[in-house]
Design a protein around this motif. Sequence first.
Motif, short mmCIF file in Angstrom:
data_model
loop_
_atom_site.label_atom_id
_atom_site.label_comp_id
_atom_site.label_asym_id
_atom_site.label_seq_id
_atom_site.Cartn_x
_atom_site.Cartn_y
_atom_site.Cartn_z
N ALA A 213 0.85 -1.19 0.00
CA ALA A 213 0.00 0.00 0.00
C ALA A 213 0.88 1.24 0.00
CB ALA A 213 -0.93 0.01 1.21
N LYS A 214 0.75 2.05 -1.03
CA LYS A 214 1.54 3.28 -1.12
C LYS A 214 0.96 4.35 -0.19
CE LYS A 214 2.82 2.45 -5.94
NZ LYS A 214 2.73 2.94 -7.35
N PRO A 215 1.82 5.16 0.43
CA PRO A 215 1.34 6.25 1.29
C PRO A 215 0.40 7.17 0.53
CG PRO A 215 3.69 5.93 1.58
CD PRO A 215 3.29 5.07 0.41
N GLN A 216 -0.63 7.64 1.21
CA GLN A 216 -1.65 8.49 0.60
C GLN A 216 -1.67 9.87 1.25
OE1 GLN A 216 -3.43 7.50 -2.11
NE2 GLN A 216 -2.15 5.64 -2.01
N PRO A 217 -2.07 10.89 0.50
CA PRO A 217 -2.07 12.25 1.05
C PRO A 217 -3.04 12.46 2.19
CG PRO A 217 -3.06 12.20 -1.15
CD PRO A 217 -2.41 10.88 -0.94
N ASP A 218 -4.04 11.61 2.34
CA ASP A 218 -4.98 11.79 3.44
C ASP A 218 -4.70 10.85 4.62
OD1 ASP A 218 -5.77 9.53 2.05
OD2 ASP A 218 -7.91 10.02 2.03
N TRP A 219 -3.55 10.17 4.62
CA TRP A 219 -3.12 9.49 5.82
C TRP A 219 -2.61 10.53 6.82
CZ3 TRP A 219 0.33 4.72 4.15
CH2 TRP A 219 -0.45 3.82 3.42
N PRO A 220 -2.57 10.24 8.11
CA PRO A 220 -1.99 11.19 9.06
C PRO A 220 -0.58 11.59 8.63
CG PRO A 220 -3.08 9.41 10.23
CD PRO A 220 -3.09 9.02 8.78
N ARG A 221 -0.29 12.88 8.68
CA ARG A 221 1.00 13.38 8.17
C ARG A 221 2.19 12.79 8.93
NH1 ARG A 221 2.71 16.57 11.99
NH2 ARG A 221 1.27 17.67 13.38
N GLN A 222 1.96 12.32 10.18
CA GLN A 222 3.04 11.77 10.99
C GLN A 222 3.24 10.28 10.79
OE1 GLN A 222 0.16 12.96 11.92
NE2 GLN A 222 -0.74 11.93 13.69
N THR A 223 2.69 9.75 9.69
CA THR A 223 2.77 8.31 9.42
C THR A 223 4.12 7.95 8.80
OG1 THR A 223 0.39 8.14 9.07
CG2 THR A 223 1.76 6.39 8.14
N VAL A 224 4.69 6.85 9.27
CA VAL A 224 5.90 6.27 8.69
C VAL A 224 5.58 4.82 8.31
CG1 VAL A 224 8.31 5.62 9.05
CG2 VAL A 224 7.43 7.74 10.05
N VAL A 225 5.79 4.47 7.05
CA VAL A 225 5.57 3.09 6.60
C VAL A 225 6.87 2.33 6.80
CG1 VAL A 225 4.88 1.62 4.69
CG2 VAL A 225 3.90 3.91 4.91
N THR A 226 6.82 1.27 7.61
CA THR A 226 8.05 0.59 8.02
C THR A 226 8.38 -0.65 7.20
OG1 THR A 226 6.88 -0.83 9.60
CG2 THR A 226 7.63 1.34 10.39
N GLY A 227 7.38 -1.26 6.60
CA GLY A 227 7.53 -2.61 6.07
C GLY A 227 6.91 -3.59 7.06
N PHE A 228 6.63 -4.82 6.61
CA PHE A 228 6.05 -5.83 7.50
C PHE A 228 7.06 -6.25 8.56
CE2 PHE A 228 3.63 -6.77 3.50
CZ PHE A 228 2.35 -6.52 4.00
N PRO A 229 6.67 -6.25 9.83
CA PRO A 229 7.57 -6.74 10.89
C PRO A 229 7.37 -8.25 11.09
CG PRO A 229 5.70 -5.62 11.88
CD PRO A 229 5.46 -5.63 10.39
#
Length: 459
Positions: A213-229
Amino acid sequence: MARVLFTTFGSYGDVHPYLAIGRELRKLGHEAGIATSAGYREKVEAAGLTLVSVRPDLKFADPELIRYFFDRVRGTERVVRAMASVVRETYEDTLAAAHNFDVIVTHPLSFAAVLAAQKLRLPWVSTVLAPASFVSACDPPVPGPLLGIVKVRTLGAGAMRLTWRLLMLATVGWTQPVAELRREIGLAPGRNPLFEGSHSPDLVLALFSKIFAKPQPDWPRQTVVTGFPFYHEDSGGLAPAHSEGVARDKEPAHSECVVRDKKELAAFLDSGPPPVVFTLGSSAVMAAGDFYSASLQAVERVNARALFLTGPSLQGLPTRLPPSVLAWPYAPHEQVFPRASAIVHQAGIGTTAQALRSGRPSLAVPFAHDQFDNAERVCRLGVGLTISRHRYTERAAAQALARLLGTPLATPSYEQSARAVGEAIREENGAAAAAQEIDGYLTKRKISNTGRPLESKTV
């Protein structure tokens, strides 16, 4: 060094990611505890972490209860209402434990932990396990009971924003006990605890891959996509298989299983072409219905070998199966998925992540919750197909497997696409990335295990 408390409830897919991140935090010199149901004590302690027992003590051994929560239409509402109904007990336990920690990391259903963090003014990091939790208008998720949203989103982001607002209003009553408790403990009215109120204002960790899932402009601005843990169990052991001689129409209990050498599973995998692996994770497996019997007929139709991971019972399968088929209660997905020809699964986020990592094509069979959105993303990546559980039959499964296992004229094939996605995801290290983000947050906030600001020389 700081003390980090992860709070979570649910199945293994809701616990394993935090075990993986907790391990990585320990490598960075921090302490980590997992606040969850007491039944996970052995697993948490085996990972070298501390279990903080909080209510409710969820159990997944009751098929009737699992079927209740996995209802396609009302399952999510039932889960949310159930968690909200015990928020007082959960809050009491979490608040008592939180005094011994420096930061709280929350799961999307950790309503009580959010209240505890805010009440104690503790630093708070939130997480989401699946993209559906963001309820984006730019990349709309597919809720199980609202498959028509797939059509609505063709009208654009504006129409989707209005749709989501109406749906959010409709769910306010689900979490009413949370709002009542907020007032009682002296907190100001918060935002919807199921949606925007579940996100930390400082740091939101999206615990999945940008490939998924690519980051989207309406996600919370403080979101960091880490990868699956990914959490891989140290033992690598395989659970005992079912005993012989159980009546065909009887579902054996744990006591009716005998230990058979785990080499039997390895021998089966080595004895022929890669099998199709069928699994329903650790919770949907308790609501399998005729999934396994229909699957057995499907693999016979396509003349494929099969490994059925059935949980603690035979799931209606005959006690004596063809040599090309093996039923086994449990095996670590990271060990058997790479050796499959294809994987048929319930599209839970943990199982989906392991399937993607394996590089093998999938047939996703969603039951409820975020599984429908996860399944659609599998299709969108070109690595598999989907059939919703209520449409899963011998014929439908056989047709889908024939497509996955065949050699289509069009390129790339499902297998080629799955291999490429698997290679990319294996390059990621979501657990380490998430731990680094938490570590950076602790450093920025100057948090130590004393609960006081760190001396600048130690930052």
